[in-house]
Every structure is written in structure tokens, then in C-alpha cells.
Design a protein around this motif. Sequence first.
Motif, PDB file in Angstrom:
ATOM      1  N   SER A 168       0.867  -1.086   0.134  1.00  0.00           N
ATOM      2  CA  SER A 168      -0.072   0.224  -0.047  1.00  0.00           C
ATOM      3  C   SER A 168       0.692   1.044  -0.125  1.00  0.00           C
ATOM      4  O   SER A 168       0.342   2.271  -0.137  1.00  0.00           O
ATOM      5  CB  SER A 168      -0.342   0.038   0.719  1.00  0.00           C
ATOM      6  N   SER A 169       2.166   1.484   0.597  1.00  0.00           N
ATOM      7  CA  SER A 169       2.908   2.577   0.641  1.00  0.00           C
ATOM      8  C   SER A 169       3.777   2.412  -0.587  1.00  0.00           C
ATOM      9  O   SER A 169       3.578   3.678  -0.821  1.00  0.00           O
ATOM     10  CB  SER A 169       3.842   2.185   1.516  1.00  0.00           C
ATOM     11  N   GLU A 170       3.823   1.225  -1.190  1.00  0.00           N
ATOM     12  CA  GLU A 170       4.335   1.103  -2.351  1.00  0.00           C
ATOM     13  C   GLU A 170       3.661   2.317  -3.441  1.00  0.00           C
ATOM     14  O   GLU A 170       3.752   3.449  -4.428  1.00  0.00           O
ATOM     15  CB  GLU A 170       5.002   0.392  -2.965  1.00  0.00           C
ATOM     16  N   MET A 171       1.593   1.960  -3.367  1.00  0.00           N
ATOM     17  CA  MET A 171       0.669   2.195  -4.496  1.00  0.00           C
ATOM     18  C   MET A 171       1.302   3.964  -4.271  1.00  0.00           C
ATOM     19  O   MET A 171       0.612   4.098  -5.136  1.00  0.00           O
ATOM     20  CB  MET A 171       0.348   1.902  -4.256  1.00  0.00           C
ATOM     21  N   ASP A 172       1.021   3.842  -2.975  1.00  0.00           N
ATOM     22  CA  ASP A 172       0.692   5.378  -2.302  1.00  0.00           C
ATOM     23  C   ASP A 172       1.941   6.065  -3.467  1.00  0.00           C
ATOM     24  O   ASP A 172       2.098   7.249  -3.452  1.00  0.00           O
ATOM     25  CB  ASP A 172       0.965   5.790  -1.036  1.00  0.00           C
ATOM     26  N   ASP A 173       2.959   6.218  -3.326  1.00  0.00           N
ATOM     27  CA  ASP A 173       4.359   6.453  -3.210  1.00  0.00           C
ATOM     28  C   ASP A 173       4.181   6.571  -5.067  1.00  0.00           C
ATOM     29  O   ASP A 173       4.159   7.693  -5.502  1.00  0.00           O
ATOM     30  CB  ASP A 173       5.149   5.696  -3.098  1.00  0.00           C
ATOM     31  N   LEU A 174       3.502   5.698  -6.220  1.00  0.00           N
ATOM     32  CA  LEU A 174       3.703   5.948  -7.268  1.00  0.00           C
ATOM     33  C   LEU A 174       2.040   6.331  -7.292  1.00  0.00           C
ATOM     34  O   LEU A 174       2.399   7.714  -8.622  1.00  0.00           O
ATOM     35  CB  LEU A 174       2.745   4.053  -8.127  1.00  0.00           C
ATOM     36  N   TYR A 175       1.214   6.721  -6.594  1.00  0.00           N
ATOM     37  CA  TYR A 175       1.081   7.384  -6.986  1.00  0.00           C
ATOM     38  C   TYR A 175       1.219   8.842  -7.198  1.00  0.00           C
ATOM     39  O   TYR A 175       0.364  10.306  -7.503  1.00  0.00           O
ATOM     40  CB  TYR A 175      -1.241   7.098  -6.132  1.00  0.00           C
ATOM     41  N   LEU A 176       1.910   9.169  -5.896  1.00  0.00           N
ATOM     42  CA  LEU A 176       1.445  10.638  -6.138  1.00  0.00           C
ATOM     43  C   LEU A 176       3.126  11.563  -6.546  1.00  0.00           C
ATOM     44  O   LEU A 176       2.725  12.292  -7.522  1.00  0.00           O
ATOM     45  CB  LEU A 176       2.491  10.401  -4.513  1.00  0.00           C
ATOM     46  N   VAL A 177       4.163   9.985  -7.011  1.00  0.00           N
ATOM     47  CA  VAL A 177       4.721  10.329  -8.674  1.00  0.00           C
ATOM     48  C   VAL A 177       4.353  10.991  -9.709  1.00  0.00           C
ATOM     49  O   VAL A 177       4.283  11.811 -10.283  1.00  0.00           O
ATOM     50  CB  VAL A 177       5.804   9.632  -8.640  1.00  0.00           C
ATOM     51  N   ALA A 178       3.360   9.815 -10.100  1.00  0.00           N
ATOM     52  CA  ALA A 178       2.327  10.127 -11.350  1.00  0.00           C
ATOM     53  C   ALA A 178       1.687  11.479 -11.438  1.00  0.00           C
ATOM     54  O   ALA A 178       1.688  11.902 -12.592  1.00  0.00           O
ATOM     55  CB  ALA A 178       1.025   9.180 -11.153  1.00  0.00           C
ATOM     56  N   GLU A 179       1.067  11.567 -10.317  1.00  0.00           N
ATOM     57  CA  GLU A 179       0.391  13.188 -10.060  1.00  0.00           C
ATOM     58  C   GLU A 179       1.307  14.341 -10.343  1.00  0.00           C
ATOM     59  O   GLU A 179       1.535  14.450 -11.240  1.00  0.00           O
ATOM     60  CB  GLU A 179      -0.495  12.932  -8.522  1.00  0.00           C
ATOM     61  N   LEU A 180       2.243  14.187  -9.178  1.00  0.00           N
ATOM     62  CA  LEU A 180       3.433  15.289  -9.703  1.00  0.00           C
ATOM     63  C   LEU A 180       3.925  14.763 -11.170  1.00  0.00           C
ATOM     64  O   LEU A 180       4.385  16.499 -11.693  1.00  0.00           O
ATOM     65  CB  LEU A 180       4.930  14.655  -8.998  1.00  0.00           C
ATOM     66  N   LEU A 181       3.912  14.045 -11.754  1.00  0.00           N
ATOM     67  CA  LEU A 181       4.540  13.711 -12.760  1.00  0.00           C
ATOM     68  C   LEU A 181       3.616  13.942 -14.746  1.00  0.00           C
ATOM     69  O   LEU A 181       3.495  13.861 -15.449  1.00  0.00           O
ATOM     70  CB  LEU A 181       5.561  12.807 -13.547  1.00  0.00           C
ATOM     71  N   CYS A 182       2.155  14.301 -13.580  1.00  0.00           N
ATOM     72  CA  CYS A 182       1.036  14.983 -15.002  1.00  0.00           C
ATOM     73  C   CYS A 182       0.468  13.812 -15.835  1.00  0.00           C
ATOM     74  O   CYS A 182       0.588  13.273 -16.951  1.00  0.00           O
ATOM     75  CB  CYS A 182       1.274  16.024 -15.934  1.00  0.00           C
ATOM     76  N   ILE A 183       0.608  12.703 -15.326  1.00  0.00           N
ATOM     77  CA  ILE A 183       0.111  10.903 -15.479  1.00  0.00           C
ATOM     78  C   ILE A 183      -1.063  10.533 -14.572  1.00  0.00           C
ATOM     79  O   ILE A 183      -1.048  10.355 -13.456  1.00  0.00           O
ATOM     80  CB  ILE A 183       1.598   9.668 -15.305  1.00  0.00           C
ATOM     81  N   LEU A 184      -1.836  10.289 -15.590  1.00  0.00           N
ATOM     82  CA  LEU A 184      -3.350  10.150 -14.651  1.00  0.00           C
ATOM     83  C   LEU A 184      -3.183   8.676 -14.715  1.00  0.00           C
ATOM     84  O   LEU A 184      -2.382   7.808 -14.981  1.00  0.00           O
ATOM     85  CB  LEU A 184      -4.338   9.653 -16.215  1.00  0.00           C
TER      86      LEU A 184
END
Length: 431
Positions: A298-314
Motif C-alpha cells: 500500500s505504501s508503494e502504491m501511494d508513492d506511485l500515485y504521488l509520483v504519477a500525479e507530480l509527473l502529470c500521469i493519470l
Amino acid sequence: MTSDPIPELAKHQFAILSIETTGISPQHGDQLVEIAIHTVNWNGEILDCYETLVHPGKDISGFQIHGITDDMVKNAPSIEEVIPDILSRINGKTLVAHDLDFVLSFLKPAIEAQASVLIGICTLKLMNKVAPESGLRRLEQICTYFDIDISIHHSAKADSLATAKLFSILKNLYLQQFDLDVFLKDLLTIIQVNNCPVQRNLYMKRSEAKNIANIQKTKLYNVLNRLTSSSGDTIPIKQYLNVLDRALADRILTEREIISLVDLAENYRLSKKQVIEIHQEYLRKLIRIYLLDEILTSSEMDDLYLVAELLCILPKELKLLIEYEKTKIPITTPGYQKQLKSLAGKSVCFSGHLSSKINGEKIDRELAQQLVKERGLLVKRVVSKNVDYLVVALAEKFSAKGRKNRKAIEYHVNVIEEKIFWEMIGVQVDD
């Protein structure tokens, strides 16, 4: 219908419609902004669900009620674009809606030319017929009366689902008071669509629209739009990724960091499309690292969602990247947990160029270090007395040339061939 309608009724389907609009009067220019259609059978089982926002072609008023804003529908399909999906889902079925007349007043202009009739079952009228004493009219009130939960008020999908449940209850109450033949005669009208189009499955859901709207408000998205649409001759992927690594180390993109990234892109004449592809590559590498143990926590998924948002990836693009990486050949060889525990804390130093590949891709130093760290070992830059293994491409060609090799001989460090080392720590490499 046959003389025995029960077998045929078991096959019959109902299209449960619900809409959200800019106002209450299509005659005065109000338009559709959202539609949902649940397909259910005679027993109330859900067979299909379609929902989409609809671009109304005008500014939205009344968004305080349904929560749909201009930003959310900016990229949504128009009513003309979703007509095939609407028609294909009502064809051969009986329409059901709460206040059906209101719903059809918005749909008729778009679909009546292709439908033989546009009538159906109105749960409001059905309620007045089977429970006139209640005096209730609004969907929310009637659902409360029958203990039907509406998860999100004034959402087409939630209202359509609630209407489906309400219809099932009212239908059973109707059949307790009237004969089945009366129901078939008075209520069961099948919609026939002329030259029914094939489903396009064109839609934009609220969650996706909100994600897009949030990304489009970010500073990075705004400055990316400054980039050229034509591509440059060279693509400095490593240079850009190195800057990105430093910028995202704290998982915050400051204004200065954003400007640095865009300046780099402009210097190399990178297009917006190329930059997004590099961002996806960055995210793909991060996913690959997190999948080394074949589990995304869950912590890895949270990090992936955060990075995706920062990089403008849906989020939906992130999910596609994750699914793509999951379908690749597993990197970790099964059955090495016990061996890895015995190696935990051991130190490793790499000498020379690496030659092994994973899924056809050469293992670079960055990935090699990540593979080692994920398995609990330590990576050393130079050989010392504290180094346990020196990894070389081919042990048979090992010589005293090079500082690391000489130190390994001096300190009696275990020299191990690269392919054997990967096997030892449970990394599956190409043959």
C-alpha cells in the motif's frame, strides 16, 4: 409474448436511466452533463453499467447540486458522440427511470429519430400506483422509505443503481396487487432502434475527469504546454532522468525545479509528447523496482500515485503501466527466501561492465544496485576488507588489472561471476 410468459420474462432486460443536467428545461437551453444506464434482468441482476460525463456545449450552472464543474466536462464526449452507446444499451429493452418524462425530455432530441417509441416505466408513477398513501415523490425520499442506500446523491450512476433497486421492489409490489398480464400489457414496452449502432464504449467518468482537472491545474502541466509540438534531433533521456531523480527525491516539485526541467526540455527541443514519454519511463522503472518482490504494498502504491500525479500521469495510465510490468517474466526466482536471509547484510562491489539482461534489457548499474538493495545486501563503490563479493562479467577472464581487482586479491575477497551472482540472490536473468 407466448401464452406462458415466465420463460420469456426471465430473458427480458430493462435499461435503467438516470441523468444530471445544467438545469430543468431543455426548451430553454439546458443540456445533459451526465448519464448512467444500468442494464438489469427480470430478477434485478445487473448485467451492464455505462456511465459518462457529457460536454453540454455551454457553461454549467447548478454545479453545487451535482458537483460537476466546467473543468470536469472539458474533455468529456458530446451527446452526439455518446448516442451510439446510449442507443445500443436501450435497444430491445424496456426503459425505466424515476420521472421518465423529465429524462426523455433531454434524450428525445438526440435519439428519437432512431427509436420506434420512447416510452417505458416511470418509478415515480409506479410508486403512486402501488403505495399512493406514502405521498413521496423524490427519489431520495422513496429510497429512504424502502431502506435503499444511495451512495452519492445527485450522481447519475448512484441514482441509476438506486432506481434499479427501487424498480425491483415496486415491480414485486405491483405483481402482488395486479395480475402479471396487466403488467405485461400496461408496462412492458420494448424499445426498437432502427439501424442500431455498435457500442463505442466512449465515456469519461467523474473520477477520471477530476484527476484530469487536478493535473491540468498543476504548474508542471501549465509549463509543459509551452513546449514545441515538433521533436528535436536528440533525446537526452539520461540527462532529463538525472534531473528528475534529484527533483523528486523529496517527492515535491518546487517552482524552481519545474523551471529547470522545462528549460532542459526546451534546450534540447523536446516536444511535450517526448517529455511525457520520459516521465512514463521514469514511472515504469519505479514500478519495476517495486515489483522486484512481485508485490506492490500500500505504501508503494501511494508513492506511485504521488509520483504519477507530480509527473502529470493519470491514474488509469499508471494502472496500464503496472499491468504491463506485471505481465513480464517474473524477475525474482522463486524459493530463494531462505538463502537471501543468509546473505542479508553482505556487501557487494561491481567491477567492469555488466553483461546480463532481464527480459531483453541490459542491467545497468542503477538497476543492479536496486536489485542488490531490494534483497538486503549492501553495495560498495570500492573494494575494501569489508567487501564480501566482487562481481565480474566473466570469472575466467579475471586478472590483477584494475584497482578493484588488485584489492580483491589483496584482501581475499570472493570473486564471483555476474550470472552466478544473480542466480545466488534470486534474480532471473536471460540465458
